[in-house]
Scaffold this motif. Structure first.
Motif, PDB file in Angstrom:
ATOM      1  N   ARG A  52      -7.582   0.654  -2.539  1.00  8.79           N
ATOM      2  CA  ARG A  52      -7.521  -0.775  -2.271  1.00  8.79           C
ATOM      3  C   ARG A  52      -6.539  -1.516  -3.176  1.00  8.79           C
ATOM      4  O   ARG A  52      -6.518  -2.748  -3.200  1.00  8.79           O
ATOM      5  CB  ARG A  52      -8.910  -1.407  -2.459  1.00  8.79           C
ATOM      6  CG  ARG A  52      -9.402  -1.435  -3.894  1.00  8.79           C
ATOM      7  CD  ARG A  52     -10.707  -2.213  -3.997  1.00  8.79           C
ATOM      8  NE  ARG A  52     -11.122  -2.399  -5.366  1.00  8.79           N
ATOM      9  CZ  ARG A  52     -11.911  -1.575  -6.029  1.00  8.79           C
ATOM     10  NH1 ARG A  52     -12.374  -0.481  -5.418  1.00  8.79           N
ATOM     11  NH2 ARG A  52     -12.247  -1.816  -7.286  1.00  8.79           N
ATOM     12  N   ARG A  53      -5.709  -0.788  -3.896  1.00 13.38           N
ATOM     13  CA  ARG A  53      -4.780  -1.440  -4.811  1.00 13.38           C
ATOM     14  C   ARG A  53      -3.822  -2.358  -4.064  1.00 13.38           C
ATOM     15  O   ARG A  53      -3.585  -2.193  -2.868  1.00 13.38           O
ATOM     16  CB  ARG A  53      -3.990  -0.390  -5.593  1.00 13.38           C
ATOM     17  CG  ARG A  53      -3.008   0.415  -4.769  1.00 13.38           C
ATOM     18  CD  ARG A  53      -2.330   1.473  -5.617  1.00 13.38           C
ATOM     19  NE  ARG A  53      -1.404   2.287  -4.828  1.00 13.38           N
ATOM     20  CZ  ARG A  53      -0.143   1.974  -4.632  1.00 13.38           C
ATOM     21  NH1 ARG A  53       0.359   0.870  -5.142  1.00 13.38           N
ATOM     22  NH2 ARG A  53       0.635   2.761  -3.911  1.00 13.38           N
ATOM     23  N   ALA A  54      -3.259  -3.311  -4.778  1.00 14.27           N
ATOM     24  CA  ALA A  54      -2.346  -4.275  -4.173  1.00 14.27           C
ATOM     25  C   ALA A  54      -1.132  -3.574  -3.590  1.00 14.27           C
ATOM     26  O   ALA A  54      -0.718  -2.510  -4.053  1.00 14.27           O
ATOM     27  CB  ALA A  54      -1.917  -5.296  -5.225  1.00 14.27           C
ATOM     28  N   SER A  55      -0.550  -4.179  -2.551  1.00 16.85           N
ATOM     29  CA  SER A  55       0.603  -3.586  -1.871  1.00 16.85           C
ATOM     30  C   SER A  55       1.724  -4.609  -1.761  1.00 16.85           C
ATOM     31  O   SER A  55       1.495  -5.764  -1.378  1.00 16.85           O
ATOM     32  CB  SER A  55       0.191  -3.094  -0.479  1.00 16.85           C
ATOM     33  OG  SER A  55       1.301  -2.540   0.193  1.00 16.85           O
ATOM     34  N   TYR A  56       2.931  -4.202  -2.120  1.00 19.73           N
ATOM     35  CA  TYR A  56       4.112  -5.039  -1.963  1.00 19.73           C
ATOM     36  C   TYR A  56       5.246  -4.101  -1.546  1.00 19.73           C
ATOM     37  O   TYR A  56       5.862  -3.425  -2.371  1.00 19.73           O
ATOM     38  CB  TYR A  56       4.458  -5.774  -3.259  1.00 19.73           C
ATOM     39  CG  TYR A  56       5.578  -6.776  -3.090  1.00 19.73           C
ATOM     40  CD1 TYR A  56       5.326  -8.066  -2.645  1.00 19.73           C
ATOM     41  CD2 TYR A  56       6.893  -6.413  -3.359  1.00 19.73           C
ATOM     42  CE1 TYR A  56       6.347  -8.981  -2.483  1.00 19.73           C
ATOM     43  CE2 TYR A  56       7.930  -7.322  -3.202  1.00 19.73           C
ATOM     44  CZ  TYR A  56       7.651  -8.605  -2.763  1.00 19.73           C
ATOM     45  OH  TYR A  56       8.676  -9.505  -2.595  1.00 19.73           O
ATOM     46  N   VAL A  57       5.485  -4.041  -0.251  1.00 15.53           N
ATOM     47  CA  VAL A  57       6.438  -3.091   0.307  1.00 15.53           C
ATOM     48  C   VAL A  57       7.817  -3.744   0.408  1.00 15.53           C
ATOM     49  O   VAL A  57       7.958  -4.874   0.877  1.00 15.53           O
ATOM     50  CB  VAL A  57       5.983  -2.602   1.700  1.00 15.53           C
ATOM     51  CG1 VAL A  57       7.011  -1.653   2.302  1.00 15.53           C
ATOM     52  CG2 VAL A  57       4.622  -1.913   1.578  1.00 15.53           C
ATOM     53  N   ALA A  58       8.828  -3.015  -0.032  1.00 16.98           N
ATOM     54  CA  ALA A  58      10.205  -3.499   0.039  1.00 16.98           C
ATOM     55  C   ALA A  58      11.088  -2.417   0.648  1.00 16.98           C
ATOM     56  O   ALA A  58      10.872  -1.224   0.416  1.00 16.98           O
ATOM     57  CB  ALA A  58      10.712  -3.875  -1.344  1.00 16.98           C
ATOM     58  N   THR A  59      12.070  -2.851   1.435  1.00 18.52           N
ATOM     59  CA  THR A  59      13.042  -1.941   2.028  1.00 18.52           C
ATOM     60  C   THR A  59      14.342  -2.059   1.240  1.00 18.52           C
ATOM     61  O   THR A  59      14.874  -3.156   1.068  1.00 18.52           O
ATOM     62  CB  THR A  59      13.296  -2.270   3.502  1.00 18.52           C
ATOM     63  OG1 THR A  59      12.051  -2.211   4.206  1.00 18.52           O
ATOM     64  CG2 THR A  59      14.271  -1.283   4.128  1.00 18.52           C
ATOM     65  N   VAL A  99      18.354  -4.834  -1.950  1.00 18.95           N
ATOM     66  CA  VAL A  99      17.150  -5.180  -1.203  1.00 18.95           C
ATOM     67  C   VAL A  99      17.540  -5.644   0.206  1.00 18.95           C
ATOM     68  O   VAL A  99      18.367  -6.542   0.355  1.00 18.95           O
ATOM     69  CB  VAL A  99      16.352  -6.288  -1.927  1.00 18.95           C
ATOM     70  CG1 VAL A  99      15.188  -6.746  -1.059  1.00 18.95           C
ATOM     71  CG2 VAL A  99      15.851  -5.788  -3.272  1.00 18.95           C
ATOM     72  N   ILE A 100      16.934  -5.039   1.198  1.00 20.12           N
ATOM     73  CA  ILE A 100      17.129  -5.453   2.588  1.00 20.12           C
ATOM     74  C   ILE A 100      16.074  -6.493   2.962  1.00 20.12           C
ATOM     75  O   ILE A 100      16.383  -7.554   3.498  1.00 20.12           O
ATOM     76  CB  ILE A 100      17.070  -4.253   3.543  1.00 20.12           C
ATOM     77  CG1 ILE A 100      18.065  -3.160   3.095  1.00 20.12           C
ATOM     78  CG2 ILE A 100      17.345  -4.685   4.972  1.00 20.12           C
ATOM     79  CD1 ILE A 100      19.504  -3.629   3.020  1.00 20.12           C
ATOM     80  N   GLU A 101      14.838  -6.165   2.653  1.00 22.96           N
ATOM     81  CA  GLU A 101      13.737  -7.102   2.858  1.00 22.96           C
ATOM     82  C   GLU A 101      12.589  -6.725   1.922  1.00 22.96           C
ATOM     83  O   GLU A 101      12.568  -5.594   1.399  1.00 22.96           O
ATOM     84  CB  GLU A 101      13.253  -7.144   4.310  1.00 22.96           C
ATOM     85  CG  GLU A 101      13.080  -5.819   4.986  1.00 22.96           C
ATOM     86  CD  GLU A 101      12.681  -5.954   6.442  1.00 22.96           C
ATOM     87  OE1 GLU A 101      11.907  -5.081   6.852  1.00 22.96           O
ATOM     88  OE2 GLU A 101      13.104  -6.891   7.145  1.00 22.96           O
ATOM     89  N   PRO A 102      11.710  -7.676   1.611  1.00 24.20           N
ATOM     90  CA  PRO A 102      11.573  -9.018   2.173  1.00 24.20           C
ATOM     91  C   PRO A 102      12.646  -9.977   1.658  1.00 24.20           C
ATOM     92  O   PRO A 102      13.208  -9.774   0.578  1.00 24.20           O
ATOM     93  CB  PRO A 102      10.172  -9.446   1.708  1.00 24.20           C
ATOM     94  CG  PRO A 102       9.951  -8.683   0.448  1.00 24.20           C
ATOM     95  CD  PRO A 102      10.627  -7.366   0.638  1.00 24.20           C
ATOM     96  N   ALA A 103      12.884 -11.033   2.428  1.00 23.81           N
ATOM     97  CA  ALA A 103      13.927 -11.988   2.089  1.00 23.81           C
ATOM     98  C   ALA A 103      13.628 -12.700   0.771  1.00 23.81           C
ATOM     99  O   ALA A 103      14.549 -13.020   0.011  1.00 23.81           O
ATOM    100  CB  ALA A 103      14.073 -13.000   3.227  1.00 23.81           C
TER     101      ALA A 103
END
Length: 362
Positions: free
Chosen positions: A234-241, A300-304
């Motif tokens: 359940r850890r926090a998630s911050y996905v980046a491309t 970084v492509i995203e998030p903006a």
């Protein structure tokens, strides 16, 4: 405490057999002064223990040859210390390092001569250092209160600040302490069931008189293992491309948990060797700190929002370092112009000499 120290002193002398030990050596082993050792020796002698001391450069302290005691009982703090002997550094945090030392002395004295020799043989060939290279031990100012609550099964009032900075106050039932990667955690019962609190985030703690009953069948190691598994899920998630070069991907892989790169997107590489990967940084702040370190190796492509934040940081850095570089270049150019003007106005022989020096002629 003095009774334990007297027993440890007697067993140290017994373990030494006929070899004499100096007061300084005994003081170091028992973490007291040499004067305290001499007072303890007087107490042992008064109690009938045949201890004697030889003065002089080759002198020392020893027991009468052939005398031995069979008393090797362990105290409760020593049992606590020995149960955590795999993490000796952590014992100093909770005041049990001396108990560990005295407990090991008693155990060693109780061993047969052959096993005692084998134990010393192993001690000289294996040393466990549980500390990290670059990460210091966290300060836990209220660890003593937490420890007493755990040992005595007494409730504790906590003032706590979580990861996001939110402060709270609560009364908990401290079940046990866990140290992981040099960080202390308190496993405690709350209204919602067992919870885990990071020791360094405890801003206040007070031991209460009220006691509590530990849950039937509770096992600290099992509880911790289950909590870690739930925390991972359940850890926090911050996905980046990201678009990363080969060097950038390698650097990113070194900064992330082992094996995580196997879950990254497997985009094909372009002619410049870059490809697209998807990484979970857990939080934006973590993404910023790690991506900045990659320099030109990642885009970084995203998030903006993440891209915009990095662009703002780049502008701020450029304003600081770019302005200084521009000032240095301008100063250098001005110096060259001034030097050229000086040469142009100089007599002919001097101009010829300056031109020769500029071309490296000798």
């Amino acid at each position: 405490m003095r009774a334990d120290r007297l027993l440890s002193l007697m067993l140290l002398l017994q373990q030494a057999k006929s070899r004499q030990l100096t007061a300084e050596e005994l003081a170091r082993r028992l973490q007291v002064s040499a004067r305290t050792i001499y007072r303890d020796l007087d107490a042992l002698s008064s109690a009938g223990v045949p201890v004697y001391a030889h003065r002089g450069p080759n002198g020392g302290i020893a027991l009468l040859e052939g005398w031995q005691t069979s008393l090797t009982g362990l105290t409760q703090p020593e049992v606590h210390a020995l149960s955590a002997v795999a993490a000796p550094g952590a014992l100093a945090d909770i005041g049990l390092s001396a108990a560990l030392e005295s407990g090991l002395i008693k155990l060693s004295a109780a061993l047969p001569v052959v096993q005692r020799s084998a134990a010393e043989h192993a001690r000289q060939r294996l040393h466990v250092d549980s500390s990290g290279w670059f990460q210091g031990r966290e300060v836990v100012p209220h660890l003593d209160v937490l420890r007493e609550g755990v040992w005595q099964d007494r409730k504790v009032w906590l003032a706590y600040r979580d990861f996001d900075g939110e402060a709270s106050e609560r009364v908990v039932e401290p079940y046990g302490l866990v140290i992981k990667a040099e960080r202390w955690y308190l496993v405690a019962g709350t209204e919602r069931g067992p919870s885990v609190f990071r020791g360094a985030r405890v801003e206040g703690a007070r031991l209460l008189e009220e006691r509590f009953e530990r849950p039937a069948g509770f096992d600290l190691a099992t509880c911790w293992k289950e909590w870690c598994q739930r925390f991972g899920e359940r850890r926090a998630s911050y996905v980046a491309t990201l678009r990363v070069t080969e060097a950038g991907e390698e650097a990113l892989r070194r900064s992330r948990p082992r094996g995580e790169h196997e879950r990254w997107g497997q985009g094909t590489r372009g002619r410049d060797g870059a490809r697209t990967v998807t990484v979970d940084f857990e939080r934006e702040s973590i993404a910023v700190s790690q991506i900045i370190g990659l320099g030109r190796g990642a885009e970084v492509i995203e998030p903006a929002a993440l891209r915009a934040r990095l662009e703002a940081i780049a502008r701020d850095l450029g304003a600081v370092y770019g302005a200084r570089d521009a000032a240095r270049v301008a100063a250098s150019d001005a110096a060259r112009v001034a030097a050229s003007d000086e040469v142009a106005e100089a007599p002919a022989p001097r101009r010829r000499r300056a031109a020769a020096e500029g071309t490296g002629a000798r």
